[in-house]
Design a protein around this motif. Structure first.
Motif, short mmCIF file in Angstrom:
data_model
loop_
_atom_site.label_atom_id
_atom_site.label_comp_id
_atom_site.label_asym_id
_atom_site.label_seq_id
_atom_site.Cartn_x
_atom_site.Cartn_y
_atom_site.Cartn_z
N ARG A 13 0.82 -1.21 0.00
CA ARG A 13 0.00 0.00 0.00
C ARG A 13 0.86 1.27 0.00
NH1 ARG A 13 -5.30 1.17 1.49
NH2 ARG A 13 -5.63 3.30 2.17
N ARG A 14 1.89 1.30 0.85
CA ARG A 14 2.71 2.51 0.95
C ARG A 14 3.47 2.78 -0.34
NH1 ARG A 14 6.27 3.40 6.19
NH2 ARG A 14 4.14 3.66 6.96
N GLU A 15 4.02 1.72 -0.95
CA GLU A 15 4.74 1.90 -2.21
C GLU A 15 3.82 2.42 -3.30
OE1 GLU A 15 6.23 -2.13 -2.36
OE2 GLU A 15 8.26 -1.36 -2.46
N ALA A 16 2.60 1.89 -3.33
CA ALA A 16 1.65 2.33 -4.36
C ALA A 16 1.33 3.80 -4.20
CB ALA A 16 0.38 1.48 -4.27
N LEU A 17 1.12 4.24 -2.98
CA LEU A 17 0.84 5.66 -2.73
C LEU A 17 2.03 6.53 -3.12
CD1 LEU A 17 -1.00 5.40 0.70
CD2 LEU A 17 -2.01 6.11 -1.47
N ASP A 18 3.24 6.04 -2.87
CA ASP A 18 4.44 6.81 -3.16
C ASP A 18 4.59 7.10 -4.65
OD1 ASP A 18 5.14 6.98 -0.53
OD2 ASP A 18 6.62 5.35 -0.59
N ILE A 19 4.12 6.18 -5.51
CA ILE A 19 4.25 6.41 -6.94
C ILE A 19 2.97 6.97 -7.55
CG2 ILE A 19 6.00 4.63 -7.23
CD1 ILE A 19 3.84 2.86 -8.48
N GLY A 20 2.04 7.40 -6.71
CA GLY A 20 0.87 8.10 -7.20
C GLY A 20 -0.29 7.24 -7.61
N PHE A 21 -0.34 5.99 -7.18
CA PHE A 21 -1.45 5.12 -7.54
C PHE A 21 -2.68 5.46 -6.73
CE2 PHE A 21 -1.95 1.27 -10.10
CZ PHE A 21 -0.88 1.46 -10.94
N GLU A 22 -3.83 5.42 -7.37
CA GLU A 22 -5.10 5.55 -6.65
C GLU A 22 -5.42 4.20 -6.04
OE1 GLU A 22 -7.01 8.15 -6.09
OE2 GLU A 22 -5.60 9.47 -7.13
N ILE A 23 -5.51 4.14 -4.73
CA ILE A 23 -5.75 2.88 -4.06
C ILE A 23 -7.23 2.70 -3.77
CG2 ILE A 23 -5.16 1.48 -2.05
CD1 ILE A 23 -2.82 2.13 -3.88
N SER A 24 -7.78 1.57 -4.19
CA SER A 24 -9.18 1.30 -3.90
C SER A 24 -9.36 1.07 -2.40
CB SER A 24 -9.66 0.06 -4.68
OG SER A 24 -9.18 -1.10 -4.07
N LYS A 25 -10.56 1.30 -1.93
CA LYS A 25 -10.85 1.14 -0.51
C LYS A 25 -10.64 -0.30 -0.05
CE LYS A 25 -14.18 4.95 -0.38
NZ LYS A 25 -15.59 5.33 -0.16
N SER A 26 -10.65 -1.22 -1.00
CA SER A 26 -10.54 -2.63 -0.65
C SER A 26 -9.13 -3.17 -0.84
CB SER A 26 -11.53 -3.45 -1.48
OG SER A 26 -12.84 -3.05 -1.23
N PHE A 27 -8.14 -2.29 -0.94
CA PHE A 27 -6.75 -2.73 -1.06
C PHE A 27 -6.41 -3.56 0.18
CE2 PHE A 27 -2.81 -1.95 -3.38
CZ PHE A 27 -1.86 -2.36 -2.46
N LYS A 28 -6.21 -4.87 -0.02
CA LYS A 28 -6.11 -5.77 1.13
C LYS A 28 -4.79 -6.53 1.12
CE LYS A 28 -11.15 -6.16 1.22
NZ LYS A 28 -12.31 -7.05 1.06
N ASP A 29 -4.87 -7.86 1.20
CA ASP A 29 -3.65 -8.64 1.34
C ASP A 29 -3.11 -9.06 -0.02
OD1 ASP A 29 -5.28 -10.71 0.45
OD2 ASP A 29 -5.71 -11.42 2.47
N ASP A 30 -1.99 -9.80 0.02
CA ASP A 30 -1.31 -10.20 -1.21
C ASP A 30 -2.22 -10.97 -2.15
OD1 ASP A 30 0.88 -9.01 -0.18
OD2 ASP A 30 2.06 -10.83 0.11
N GLY A 31 -2.97 -11.94 -1.61
CA GLY A 31 -3.84 -12.75 -2.44
C GLY A 31 -4.91 -11.93 -3.12
N TYR A 32 -5.49 -11.01 -2.38
CA TYR A 32 -6.52 -10.13 -2.95
C TYR A 32 -5.92 -9.27 -4.06
CZ TYR A 32 -9.90 -6.37 -3.44
OH TYR A 32 -10.79 -5.45 -3.96
N ASN A 33 -4.76 -8.67 -3.80
CA ASN A 33 -4.15 -7.79 -4.79
C ASN A 33 -3.83 -8.54 -6.08
OD1 ASN A 33 -4.22 -5.85 -2.78
ND2 ASN A 33 -2.09 -6.15 -2.18
N MET A 34 -3.30 -9.77 -5.94
CA MET A 34 -2.95 -10.54 -7.12
C MET A 34 -4.19 -10.97 -7.88
SD MET A 34 -0.21 -11.42 -8.67
CE MET A 34 -0.77 -11.39 -10.36
N ALA A 35 -5.23 -11.38 -7.15
CA ALA A 35 -6.48 -11.78 -7.79
C ALA A 35 -7.08 -10.61 -8.56
CB ALA A 35 -7.46 -12.31 -6.76
N GLN A 36 -7.02 -9.41 -7.99
CA GLN A 36 -7.55 -8.22 -8.67
C GLN A 36 -6.73 -7.90 -9.92
OE1 GLN A 36 -10.66 -8.05 -7.48
NE2 GLN A 36 -10.54 -5.82 -7.36
N CYS A 37 -5.42 -8.08 -9.82
CA CYS A 37 -4.55 -7.86 -10.98
C CYS A 37 -4.93 -8.79 -12.13
CB CYS A 37 -3.10 -8.06 -10.57
SG CYS A 37 -1.90 -7.91 -11.91
#
Length: 367
Positions: free
Chosen positions: A292-316
């Motif tokens: 989450r912190r890295e994504a914010l640092d590069i200007g990514f809009e983070i969805s409210k449901s930004f969760k764990d590794d498995g969730y992030n990969m499944a969403q990708c």
């Protein structure tokens, strides 16, 4: 075959789930900078035509364009040269959300001008819908071509694969040998055609940077490139056993991907013959490329449901495959597919080392 990324800015959109692709673009920046620097210094062009193939839509779409222009502008100052005009072409399949890209152009230009703090050359943008497995630009009209995480998508499911690769949605250790050969042959055909078409469109001495999801191992059913799809297969098989999905539907579904080895890519470039390979680098990236912190640092809009590794990969994966899955299985089962897939990914990623392999090529158009 419905092949395009999820548009819009919804939770499952590509725009909100492409941090992995952004990390890879960042990793390959030194090779791009070297190529555009060489091109500029050798030609000092008054006009520079740049194309991004498989541009998609979202925060990554104009990233390479921005970085390339900055490199050229700094070189102009170093060499006391007038800025060139930039002819920028953004290519993807017709289903891509080009409207979102076009709406962002004014902001992009304003930010670029502000960041450079001086006048830069005029930028002319065009959208070019169509498959890059065919001609999409006029003869000798391009100087610099970039494509990242697009060429592993082959033009179609290889002929003869349907209902033969049973129990799999991609290549696997249980796939028949003729299925492995069919996928390899389709990639060879597509990649060769891609090179042939770009050879006609790029000027002599022009440069091309390609990053492809690939593999280090010679075996196309190796775990390093098949594992992400094996885990989705587990979710789909569970749904078949419970009567949610018909077995026939599963057996006739295959992912139109092929992850080549360095030797395969090198061989096709040599066979086609129009390009010299300046560099071919192999790298790795974690499945979950950013927290989450890295994504914010590069200007990514983070969805409210930004969760764990498995969730992030499944969403990708959902962002790049949902249109295919909806087309084949229907929209009613999508939420359940990805709920199950998320649970499986979360379990495996907590226990195992999970990485993708990238192949990045720097090519020069031969005389």
């Amino acid at each position: 075959m419905e092949l395009h990324m999820n548009g819009s800015v919804e939770e499952a959109s590509y725009a909100n789930n492409s941090s992995l692709q952004r990390r890879v673009i960042s990793m390959t920046k030194p090779m791009r900078d070297e190529a555009i620097t060489s091109l500029y210094c050798n030609t000092l062009p008054k006009s520079l035509a740049i194309a991004d193939l498989g541009c998609s839509s979202g925060p990554n779409t104009l990233l390479v364009i921005s970085e390339t222009i900055k490199v050229v502008e700094n070189l102009c100052r170093e060499h006391n040269q007038k800025s060139p005009e930039y002819k920028i072409s953004l290519n993807d399949l017709p289903g891509n959300d080009f409207n979102s890209v076009f709406k962002s152009l004014d902001t992009f230009k304003e930010n670029l001008y502000h960041e450079m703090k001086t006048e830069i050359g005029p930028c002319y943008f065009s959208g070019v819908p169509g498959s890059f497995y065919g001609r999409i630009f006029p003869d000798k009209s391009l100087h610099f071509v970039h494509s990242s995480y697009s060429l592993q998508w082959i033009s179609k499911i290889p002929e003869g694969v349907d209902n033969i690769n049973k129990g799999n949605i991609y290549l696997s250790t249980t796939s028949p040998s003729n299925v492995l050969k069919a996928y390899s042959k389709q990639f060879q055909k597509d990649f060769s055609l891609f090179l042939e078409c770009r050879a006609q469109e790029i000027v002599e001495g022009g440069r091309m940077i390609l990053t492809i999801l690939g593999r280090k191992d010679d075996d196309p059913s190796n775990r390093e490139c098949c594992y992400i799809w094996d885990l989705m297969t587990i979710a789909l098989k569970d749904m078949v056993r419970q009567g949610v999905i018909d077995e026939e539907k599963l057996d006739s579904f295959n992912i139109p991907n092929y992850y080549p080895s360095p030797s395969e890519v090198n061989l096709e470039v040599l066979r086609e013959g129009s390009f010299a390979i300046d560099k071919l680098e192999v790298s790795e990236v974690n499945w979950n490329a950013l927290d989450r912190r890295e994504a914010l640092d590069i200007g990514f809009e983070i969805s409210k449901s930004f969760k764990d590794d498995g969730y992030n990969m499944a969403q990708c994966i959902r962002a790049v495959t949902e249109p295919l899955l909806v087309c084949h299985f229907g929209e009613s089962v999508i939420e359940e597919i990805f709920e199950r897939y998320t649970n499986i990914l979360t379990d495996r990623m907590s226990k195992e080392r999970t990485k993708f392999t990238n192949l990045t090529l720097s090519l020069t158009r031969k005389p």
